[in-house]
Design a protein around this motif. Structure first.
Motif, PDB file in Angstrom:
ATOM      1  N   HIS A   1      41.784  24.778  56.937  1.00 11.23           N
ATOM      2  CA  HIS A   1      41.712  23.336  57.109  1.00 11.23           C
ATOM      3  C   HIS A   1      42.042  22.509  55.870  1.00 11.23           C
ATOM      4  CE1 HIS A   1      40.206  24.114  61.038  1.00 11.23           C
ATOM      5  NE2 HIS A   1      39.101  24.676  60.613  1.00 11.23           N
ATOM      6  N   ASP A   2      41.932  23.082  54.664  1.00 13.62           N
ATOM      7  CA  ASP A   2      42.178  22.291  53.457  1.00 13.62           C
ATOM      8  C   ASP A   2      42.756  23.214  52.394  1.00 13.62           C
ATOM      9  OD1 ASP A   2      42.137  20.679  51.249  1.00 13.62           O
ATOM     10  OD2 ASP A   2      40.220  19.739  51.731  1.00 13.62           O
ATOM     11  N   ARG A   3      44.092  23.368  52.394  1.00 13.36           N
ATOM     12  CA  ARG A   3      44.737  24.379  51.577  1.00 13.36           C
ATOM     13  C   ARG A   3      44.578  24.116  50.076  1.00 13.36           C
ATOM     14  NH1 ARG A   3      48.221  27.818  54.372  1.00 13.36           N
ATOM     15  NH2 ARG A   3      47.077  27.232  56.219  1.00 13.36           N
ATOM     16  N   VAL A   4      44.586  22.864  49.661  1.00  7.96           N
ATOM     17  CA  VAL A   4      44.484  22.561  48.230  1.00  7.96           C
ATOM     18  C   VAL A   4      43.097  22.927  47.704  1.00  7.96           C
ATOM     19  CG1 VAL A   4      44.573  20.735  46.491  1.00  7.96           C
ATOM     20  CG2 VAL A   4      46.157  20.695  48.433  1.00  7.96           C
ATOM     21  N   LEU A   5      42.086  22.458  48.406  1.00  7.17           N
ATOM     22  CA  LEU A   5      40.717  22.775  48.008  1.00  7.17           C
ATOM     23  C   LEU A   5      40.493  24.284  48.040  1.00  7.17           C
ATOM     24  CD1 LEU A   5      37.871  21.907  47.277  1.00  7.17           C
ATOM     25  CD2 LEU A   5      37.401  21.514  49.689  1.00  7.17           C
ATOM     26  N   TRP A   6      41.105  24.923  49.037  1.00  4.66           N
ATOM     27  CA  TRP A   6      40.973  26.380  49.161  1.00  4.66           C
ATOM     28  C   TRP A   6      41.497  27.073  47.913  1.00  4.66           C
ATOM     29  CZ3 TRP A   6      45.204  29.827  49.443  1.00  4.66           C
ATOM     30  CH2 TRP A   6      44.856  31.161  49.631  1.00  4.66           C
ATOM     31  N   LEU A   7      42.710  26.676  47.483  1.00  5.74           N
ATOM     32  CA  LEU A   7      43.317  27.331  46.319  1.00  5.74           C
ATOM     33  C   LEU A   7      42.446  27.130  45.083  1.00  5.74           C
ATOM     34  CD1 LEU A   7      45.834  28.900  45.454  1.00  5.74           C
ATOM     35  CD2 LEU A   7      46.803  26.732  44.687  1.00  5.74           C
ATOM     36  N   LEU A   8      42.021  25.891  44.856  1.00  5.66           N
ATOM     37  CA  LEU A   8      41.229  25.596  43.655  1.00  5.66           C
ATOM     38  C   LEU A   8      39.907  26.365  43.651  1.00  5.66           C
ATOM     39  CD1 LEU A   8      41.777  21.744  43.371  1.00  5.66           C
ATOM     40  CD2 LEU A   8      42.681  23.509  41.862  1.00  5.66           C
ATOM     41  N   THR A   9      39.180  26.307  44.775  1.00  2.86           N
ATOM     42  CA  THR A   9      37.876  26.974  44.791  1.00  2.86           C
ATOM     43  C   THR A   9      38.040  28.484  44.741  1.00  2.86           C
ATOM     44  OG1 THR A   9      37.914  26.737  47.164  1.00  2.86           O
ATOM     45  CG2 THR A   9      36.499  25.250  45.983  1.00  2.86           C
ATOM     46  N   LEU A  10      39.072  29.003  45.435  1.00  4.89           N
ATOM     47  CA  LEU A  10      39.240  30.456  45.412  1.00  4.89           C
ATOM     48  C   LEU A  10      39.540  30.919  43.990  1.00  4.89           C
ATOM     49  CD1 LEU A  10      39.245  32.860  47.415  1.00  4.89           C
ATOM     50  CD2 LEU A  10      41.713  32.822  47.238  1.00  4.89           C
ATOM     51  N   LEU A  11      40.476  30.231  43.312  1.00  6.20           N
ATOM     52  CA  LEU A  11      40.792  30.605  41.930  1.00  6.20           C
ATOM     53  C   LEU A  11      39.536  30.549  41.069  1.00  6.20           C
ATOM     54  CD1 LEU A  11      44.230  28.879  41.243  1.00  6.20           C
ATOM     55  CD2 LEU A  11      43.733  31.329  41.438  1.00  6.20           C
ATOM     56  N   PHE A  12      38.772  29.481  41.229  1.00  6.87           N
ATOM     57  CA  PHE A  12      37.575  29.344  40.403  1.00  6.87           C
ATOM     58  C   PHE A  12      36.578  30.474  40.668  1.00  6.87           C
ATOM     59  CE2 PHE A  12      33.139  27.832  40.366  1.00  6.87           C
ATOM     60  CZ  PHE A  12      32.953  27.911  38.996  1.00  6.87           C
ATOM     61  N   HIS A  13      36.278  30.707  41.942  1.00 10.07           N
ATOM     62  CA  HIS A  13      35.239  31.706  42.237  1.00 10.07           C
ATOM     63  C   HIS A  13      35.691  33.123  41.905  1.00 10.07           C
ATOM     64  CE1 HIS A  13      33.437  28.339  44.569  1.00 10.07           C
ATOM     65  NE2 HIS A  13      32.309  28.943  44.245  1.00 10.07           N
ATOM     66  N   VAL A  14      36.993  33.410  42.135  1.00  8.79           N
ATOM     67  CA  VAL A  14      37.472  34.757  41.816  1.00  8.79           C
ATOM     68  C   VAL A  14      37.436  34.985  40.315  1.00  8.79           C
ATOM     69  CG1 VAL A  14      39.528  36.199  41.773  1.00  8.79           C
ATOM     70  CG2 VAL A  14      38.846  35.101  43.891  1.00  8.79           C
ATOM     71  N   THR A  15      37.912  34.004  39.550  1.00  6.78           N
ATOM     72  CA  THR A  15      37.901  34.200  38.095  1.00  6.78           C
ATOM     73  C   THR A  15      36.464  34.221  37.577  1.00  6.78           C
ATOM     74  OG1 THR A  15      38.275  31.828  37.877  1.00  6.78           O
ATOM     75  CG2 THR A  15      40.183  33.267  37.611  1.00  6.78           C
ATOM     76  N   LEU A  16      35.591  33.474  38.219  1.00  6.43           N
ATOM     77  CA  LEU A  16      34.178  33.517  37.825  1.00  6.43           C
ATOM     78  C   LEU A  16      33.617  34.922  38.021  1.00  6.43           C
ATOM     79  CD1 LEU A  16      31.599  31.908  36.976  1.00  6.43           C
ATOM     80  CD2 LEU A  16      31.144  31.607  39.408  1.00  6.43           C
ATOM     81  N   ALA A  17      33.924  35.509  39.177  1.00 10.42           N
ATOM     82  CA  ALA A  17      33.431  36.864  39.446  1.00 10.42           C
ATOM     83  C   ALA A  17      34.022  37.853  38.458  1.00 10.42           C
ATOM     84  CB  ALA A  17      33.771  37.270  40.879  1.00 10.42           C
ATOM     85  N   LEU A  18      35.356  37.719  38.201  1.00 14.27           N
ATOM     86  CA  LEU A  18      36.009  38.619  37.243  1.00 14.27           C
ATOM     87  C   LEU A  18      35.375  38.485  35.864  1.00 14.27           C
ATOM     88  CD1 LEU A  18      39.812  38.311  38.107  1.00 14.27           C
ATOM     89  CD2 LEU A  18      38.339  40.317  38.354  1.00 14.27           C
ATOM     90  N   THR A  19      35.123  37.233  35.465  1.00 12.49           N
ATOM     91  CA  THR A  19      34.578  37.000  34.135  1.00 12.49           C
ATOM     92  C   THR A  19      33.178  37.596  34.009  1.00 12.49           C
ATOM     93  OG1 THR A  19      35.726  34.907  34.326  1.00 12.49           O
ATOM     94  CG2 THR A  19      34.337  35.208  32.394  1.00 12.49           C
ATOM     95  N   LEU A  20      32.368  37.410  35.045  1.00 10.59           N
ATOM     96  CA  LEU A  20      31.012  37.973  34.990  1.00 10.59           C
ATOM     97  C   LEU A  20      31.071  39.497  34.874  1.00 10.59           C
ATOM     98  CD1 LEU A  20      29.085  35.813  37.613  1.00 10.59           C
ATOM     99  CD2 LEU A  20      28.853  35.788  35.129  1.00 10.59           C
ATOM    100  N   ALA A  21      31.933  40.101  35.716  1.00 12.64           N
ATOM    101  CA  ALA A  21      32.082  41.561  35.641  1.00 12.64           C
ATOM    102  C   ALA A  21      32.623  41.957  34.275  1.00 12.64           C
ATOM    103  CB  ALA A  21      33.004  42.042  36.752  1.00 12.64           C
ATOM    104  N   GLY A  22      33.577  41.166  33.775  1.00 14.91           N
ATOM    105  CA  GLY A  22      34.161  41.451  32.468  1.00 14.91           C
ATOM    106  C   GLY A  22      33.115  41.426  31.362  1.00 14.91           C
ATOM    107  N   HIS A  23      32.204  40.447  31.417  1.00 19.07           N
ATOM    108  CA  HIS A  23      31.136  40.382  30.411  1.00 19.07           C
ATOM    109  C   HIS A  23      30.285  41.646  30.462  1.00 19.07           C
ATOM    110  CE1 HIS A  23      32.080  36.167  29.822  1.00 19.07           C
ATOM    111  NE2 HIS A  23      31.138  36.073  28.888  1.00 19.07           N
ATOM    112  N   LEU A  24      29.905  42.006  31.696  1.00 19.92           N
ATOM    113  CA  LEU A  24      29.003  43.144  31.873  1.00 19.92           C
ATOM    114  C   LEU A  24      29.612  44.422  31.297  1.00 19.92           C
ATOM    115  CD1 LEU A  24      26.274  43.574  33.296  1.00 19.92           C
ATOM    116  CD2 LEU A  24      27.555  44.389  35.277  1.00 19.92           C
ATOM    117  N   PHE A  25      30.843  44.737  31.801  1.00 18.42           N
ATOM    118  CA  PHE A  25      31.457  45.996  31.385  1.00 18.42           C
ATOM    119  C   PHE A  25      32.038  45.890  29.982  1.00 18.42           C
ATOM    120  CE2 PHE A  25      31.578  46.203  36.037  1.00 18.42           C
ATOM    121  CZ  PHE A  25      30.878  47.387  36.198  1.00 18.42           C
TER     122      PHE A  25
END
Lengths: 449, 274
Positions: B66-90
């Motif tokens: 329903h909202d492709r722009v918001l989708w791209l922004l939030t997906l990029l943010f949440h995915v990189t957030l998850a990657l960063t958290l995992a990156g910190h841990l490992f």
């Protein structure tokens, strides 16, 4: 400005509610908010998790039609959230000691009455929200609290009172029901030459049919279609004079009335001995019966089905002559999103008319007609025409069109006005069972019931 | 000051974060769901439900539709957030040599870790910028936005910026020191924090973020599951099967439709027995 006529105190007392005045207002409201919060998980979770991303704005026919900021679902919920957080969150209670901002007062009552009665509880916003926040739940909570404070539309309170006293919206009693049924039986005899009964309170019937009471007066073609269908299939059916109404307005403003009206269903079914209850064409009534019966009054002992599902399941048995018309189907919100009743009406219309076209968007994403959630009062007509703007655009895109099928009593009251308002008054409207009744060839092999 | 920031604050922040989040979630879950709130179309089979959940959680299907722009922004943010958290841990635990577990040489692993971490950080900052811009540039969203929405975005942006700052030459942080310090916090024998300005700022901001989390809209990360569970509930079956659990006290309270005008209501007044 409150868009409807507020019920008088006398009317509120008639449904068992003592209006609240002056100084008591805030304390009572806060207690009601806490009570509702403890009643239903949806209120707190749905208020507290909105991130205000705005994805719901384009989903809401109310906002698209009125262009009023507070009709954006997130903003509408925000009217409640401000108050809720003030009294129910750690942060709010701390700030509340220091400032009088967001205190519940008569101004908030006015604001809530204005905007929570411009929401049709159609749940389309929940389809667009990334978390699935259903503003309809918040609307219902707010309306319940307003009602307990003594603020509700005159129109809805009147219907609620009728449902409590007689089991139907119009408040008619058994003699009038019998009269109407005799009249309709006469019409059936003239039309088909057959002796088709519309039984009322028939003991030991297998099926209890719960129509919308408007089917006895204004939408009679739907009742005629249903009677013909039951007759053809040889179903041992009856109406009940104690619950002649699929609609359950309590759901829209007072859950207590919802519970009581819903309870009539099981009492009537038990009294008749019916094993199956068939609900007629009513949107929110079907959602309440289908989704809320168990939660409202505990375990259900009968089978429950909708007349469209029942008809679609028996479709192969009918002899149908396709009606030469181009028809479309409006998905009532409580069928599509609310209870998944989307295929049965399509199968029926497809079998009954020569050309069936889909409106866009359709099925679960269809727009609300703007008449849902009890907003059918005359004084809200201008506003309702705005709420119905998206529906008019959808229908207009399908022109030329002969018929809009509306399997819901509220839609049947709203859409003809919308069509007239937007210059499409020549399009006919009506139910789906009505089409079935008209396409059906009764013949001599008829039923045996 | 150093004593407070390095040895007291982390425990307060972790305590508030854990206790606050748990209390709020328990508060939600303790309340009954009196009615089925199923939102159709709803899958009935278990795999359908898992897919419905997973597609919302991992790829934000609703927004995609329903909202492709918001989708791209939030997906990029949440995915990189998850990657960063995992990156910190490992990354901190293995001192950036975690990719050696997958057969890379230690040097190559460190290189890989830096590239991945840096990229994720920059993408996250860009997506946060995009989300902020959206809140300012779109009139509807601007009016909907509340101060707390900006506060959350700016706070995470500050955390990300201070984190990425440590990639700049001259501000590099010595990872073994960080690991020693964090290990000392975990074993409840706190040492003094590394003396590196970007690190201290980053660390303090993260603590503030943790302190703020239970009171903020960031709780949507958990509320998501609570709401979706309600919407995905299997619709009721009639007649109700025996041994069906009662949903809430609302169903059990007795009322009689024959006596409507008596002053009994089910959710805020005393109910007389039938």
């Amino acid at each position: 400005m409150i868009p409807f006529h507020v019920a008088k105190e006398k009317e509120m007392r008639a449904i068992g509610i003592e209006p609240v005045h002056g100084d008591e207002l805030q304390g009572k409201a806060v207690k009601l908010i806490h009570d509702y919060r403890n009643l239903s998980r949806s209120l707190s979770v749905m208020l507290e998790n909105c991130t205000r991303c705005g994805a719901c704005a384009e989903a809401c026919h109310s906002y698209l039609g009125t262009d009023d900021y507070y009709n954006i679902p997130a903003a509408r919920a925000g009217l409640f959230r401000r108050i809720f957080e003030r009294y129910c969150s750690w942060k709010g209670r701390l700030i509340g000691r220091l400032s009088r901002k967001n205190a519940f007062n008569s101004r908030i009552v006015g604001q809530w009455a204005e905007y929570f009665y411009q929401c049709n509880v159609c749940r389309r916003c929940a389809m667009f929200c990334p978390f699935g926040i259903d503003t309809g739940e918040i609307t219902i909570a707010a309306r319940n609290i307003l009602t307990q404070l003594g603020i509700a539309p005159h129109f809805i309170v009147g219907i609620g009172k009728n449902e409590l006293n007689t089991g139907n919206n119009t408040g008619i009693l058994k003699p009038a029901i019998m009269d109407s049924c005799a009249f309709l039986e006469e019409e059936l005899r003239e039309e088909t030459g057959l002796d088709i009964k519309i039984p009322v309170d028939k003991p030991h019937a297998d099926v209890l049919y719960v129509p919308s009471s408007s089917e006895l007066f204004t939408n009679t073609d739907t009742m005629l279609g249903a009677a013909k269908m039951f007759h053809f299939l040889g179903v041992n059916w009856t109406l009940s004079s104690t619950i002649l109404e699929a609609a359950n307005y309590g759901f829209l403003f007072d859950l207590d009335i919802m519970k009581r009206h819903n309870r009539r269903l099981r009492i009537a079914a038990a009294a008749i001995g019916a094993e199956m209850v068939i609900q007629g064409e009513c949107g929110h009534g079907w959602r309440v019966a289908r989704m809320l019966s168990e939660g409202a009054n505990g375990p259900v002992t009968f089978h429950l089905t909708h007349i469209l599902e029942f008809a679609a399941a028996n479709l192969s048995k009918f002899r149908l002559v396709k009606i030469p018309m181009r028809a479309t189907l409006h998905d009532p919100c409580n069928y599509g999103r609310g209870s998944g009743l989307v295929d049965a009406p399509r199968e029926l219309i497809g079998a009954c008319v020569e050309e069936f076209v889909e409106m866009s968007p359709n099925r679960e994403l269809n727009f609300c007609c703007g008449g849902g959630s009890g907003l059918l009062m005359d004084e809200m007509k201008d506003l309702r025409m705005l709420l119905g703007k998206k529906k008019a655009e959808q229908i207009s895109a399908l022109q030329p069109l002969d018929y809009v099928a509306l399997p819901c009593a509220s839609c049947k009251a709203q859409v003809p006005l919308v069509l007239k308002h937007y210059g499409m008054g020549e399009i006919r409207t009506g139910g789906v069972i009505e089409l079935l009744g008209k396409a059906m060839v009764m013949g001599s092999i008829g039923g045996n019931g | 000051m150093e004593f407070f920031v390095g040895r007291i604050l982390p425990y307060i922040a972790a305590g508030v974060f854990l206790a606050g989040t748990c209390l709020r979630v328990i508060g939600w879950l303790r309340t009954p769901v009196p009615f089925h709130l199923t939102l159709y179309p709803v899958p009935v089979k278990i795999f359908g439900k898992i897919w419905a959940f997973a597609s919302e959680f991992f790829i934000f299907r609703t927004l995609y539709r329903h909202d492709r722009v918001l989708w791209l922004l939030t997906l990029l943010f949440h995915v990189t957030l998850a990657l960063t958290l995992a990156g910190h841990l490992f990354g901190i635990y293995f001192l950036r040599e975690q990719f050696a577990l997958f057969g890379l040489g230690p040097g190559a692993s460190r290189q890989m870790s830096r590239i991945l971490g840096g990229t994720a950080g920059i993408v996250m900052i860009c997506s946060l910028g995009g989300l902020l811009y959206r809140r300012i540039a779109m009139p509807e969203v601007k009016r909907l936005s509340e101060p707390e929405n900006f506060l959350a975005l700016l706070l995470i942006l500050a955390v990300a910026l201070s984190g990425i700052f440590m990639y700049l030459p001259g501000y590099h942080i010595d990872l073994p020191t960080v690991r020693t310090y964090l290990g000392s916090l975990l074993s409840a024998t706190p040492l003094s924090p590394p003396r590196n300005a970007p690190f201290v700022i980053h660390f303090v901001l993260v603590n503030i973020l943790l302190l703020y989390f239970p009171f903020s809209r960031m709780m949507h990360s958990i509320g998501f599951f609570v709401i979706r569970t309600m919407l995905l509930e299997t619709p009721p079956v009639y007649p109700t099967p025996a041994n069906t659990r009662q949903r809430s006290v609302f169903a059990a309270k007795k009322v009689s439709p024959e006596n409507p005008a008596s002053s009994q209501t089910t959710f805020n007044r005393e109910v007389e027995p039938r």
